[in-house]
Design an enzyme around this catalytic site. Structure first.
Site: not given
Ligand code: ASP
Length: 460
Positions: A106, A182-183, A261
């Site tokens: 993101t 983040t994942d 996380k």
């Molecule tokens: N699904 C995304 C990822 O981990 C979520 C994010 O970027 O926070 O790439």
């Protein structure tokens, strides 16, 4: 060159070309489900090829299924309104030189937090246009290494990242920032903690939970905090920098091997587990919470160990797990297994013969705990003692994902399972600690006032 179809590919690109409609054009779209009018927005490389995204006059974006489109027509062109201003990132003599390596997620695709446009931003100029504060902090260079959502990160990307960081350090960079989904940010943080040893500069992973077309986006602030850390912090370790409390008061810096996380949607999703966070960070700088960390150095002596054996599994034990789970790993050539066991480190009795078989085949099996906080203790119950007699090795207080990454890294270097054991059980980057703080786990018990109080107590 201007990309007339920015981000579009496959079927969506064919439709735009067929009707001669460009990105940023104000267009009328006829579909089997009704007619629409709006501006064709660019898409990020992470998006699918089955939708065309329109910004309607109401400000809302709609994704139109390409299979429903019967006609499209341009009636105007409004690019300037949505483009992130490209400004040359200023170079200021004396400011730290920071490299931002992009992997996707993101944070990479939606950085214009003021206009709300959905644009992949990654050149220094675009970033500067989106987050001008960055120029007060450092001289920034950027490089997009990958453009993936983080579930698609894996050993190849870990190795390439480690090598790229090693080169930047040798060239003299003052700090590294890595933009990442983040994942699986914590998997990559663990991988880099083992693959990059003795770094003289901070290596800061950052993501954002909310895209910057939302008013509550954390993208810009996280990036400001991460850049401040890379530029000014004395902590020369692999760190994760994300929201601390649910407000935007400060960010937390977590050690790369002790972070996870913990919430699917909160911005304050990253928590240090089994310890307290290393530091807080605000726009004014970094304030350490812990005293023991590796300090920034001027020399360029860094060790890059980009190894990873892919045939390693992490299995999460659940009651009534069948032994065929483990037999199938043996049959499929897996070279090492991490189990996240119940309580102090247990699995049911039907699994015992399968675990014995692993020992016979020379496949190391390590035990970690699902509780996340606390140590594996296999001497307490005779079932734990039985498991150890069948060859299971307790992995102390390594987090299950961290143990998985470390085992992949260790087996990537040697097949000698005694050497692997030595690597696994020797702490390298804080993944195993002597003890855990008795009140540390309060830090993620939900109540922000507790967190505040706790941090005040340890901030002396
Ligand atoms: N699904 C995304 C990822 O981990 C979520 C994010 O970027 O926070 O790439």
């Amino acid at each position: 060159m201007i990309d007339l179809f920015k981000g579009y590919k496959g079927q969506a690109l064919s439709i735009l070309k067929k009707f001669k409609v460009r990105v940023w054009s104000d267009s009328k779209v006829k579909t089997t489900r009704g007619n629409f009018k709006g501006i064709i927005l660019p898409r990020s490389e992470n998006d699918d090829d089955l939708h065309i995204v329109l910004k309607l006059a109401t400000g809302y974006n709609v994704g139109i299924d390409v299979n429903t489109i019967t006609d499209m027509k341009e009636i105007g062109y409004k690019e300037a309104h949505y483009k992130i201003p490209e400004k040359e990132f200023p170079f200021t003599e004396g400011k730290p030189n920071i490299k931002l390596l992009g992997t996707g997620g993101t944070i990479a695709s939606r950085l214009d937090y003021r206009t709300g446009a959905v644009i992949p931003a990654f050149s220094p100029g675009e970033l500067y246009g989106a987050v001008p504060e960055l120029a007060d902090i450092c001289n920034l260079q950027t490089e997009k290494l990958f453009a993936v959502f983080s579930e698609n990160m894996g050993p190849d990307q870990y190795k390439k990242l480690a090598v790229a960081i090693g080169k930047e350090i040798e060239k003299g960079i003052d700090g590294i920032v890595i933009g990442h989904g983040t994942d699986t940010l914590h998997h990559t943080a663990a991988a880099l903690s083992f693959m990059i040893q003795n770094s003289p500069v901070p290596i800061v992973l950052v993501g954002s939970q909310r895209s910057s077309d939302r008013p509550s986006s954390d993208a810009a602030l996280n990036l400001i905090h991460a850049t401040t850390t890379a530029a000014t912090s004395d902590i020369a370790e692999v760190l994760v920098c994300m929201f601390g409390p649910t407000s935007d008061e400060y960010g937390l810096l977590h050690r790369g091997t002790r972070v996870r996380k913990m919430h699917s949607s909160y911005r304050s999703t990253f928590r240090t587990i089994g310890d307290v966070p290393l530091a807080t960070v605000t726009r004014d700088g970094v304030v350490p919470i812990k005293k023991n960390y590796n300090h920034r150095r001027k020399d360029r002596k860094v060790k890059i160990l980009p190894y990873f054996e892919e045939k390693v599994a992490l299995i999460y034990y659940y009651p009534n797990m069948q032994p065929d789970m483990i037999y199938s790993l043996i049959d499929n050539g897996y070279k090492g297994i991490i189990i996240a066991g119940t309580g102090l480190g247990h699995v049911n009795k039907p699994l015992y013969p399968a675990i014995k078989k692993c020992r016979e085949k020379g496949i190391p099996v390590y035990m970690t705990v699902q509780t996340l906080w606390g140590f594996v203790h296999m001497f307490v119950y005779d079932t734990g003692r039985d498991l150890m007699s069948y060859g299971i090795i307790p992995a102390e207080n390594m987090l299950p994902e961290v143990a998985y990454i470390k085992l992949g890294w260790a087996l990537g270097q040697t097949d000698d399972i005694e050497k692997v054991k030595e690597l696994m059980l020797t702490p390298i980057a804080g993944e195993i600690t002597k003890r855990e703080p008795y009140n540390g786990y309060l830090i993620y018990q939900g109540g922000i006032p507790e967190v505040e109080e706790f941090i005040k107590k340890v901030h002396k």
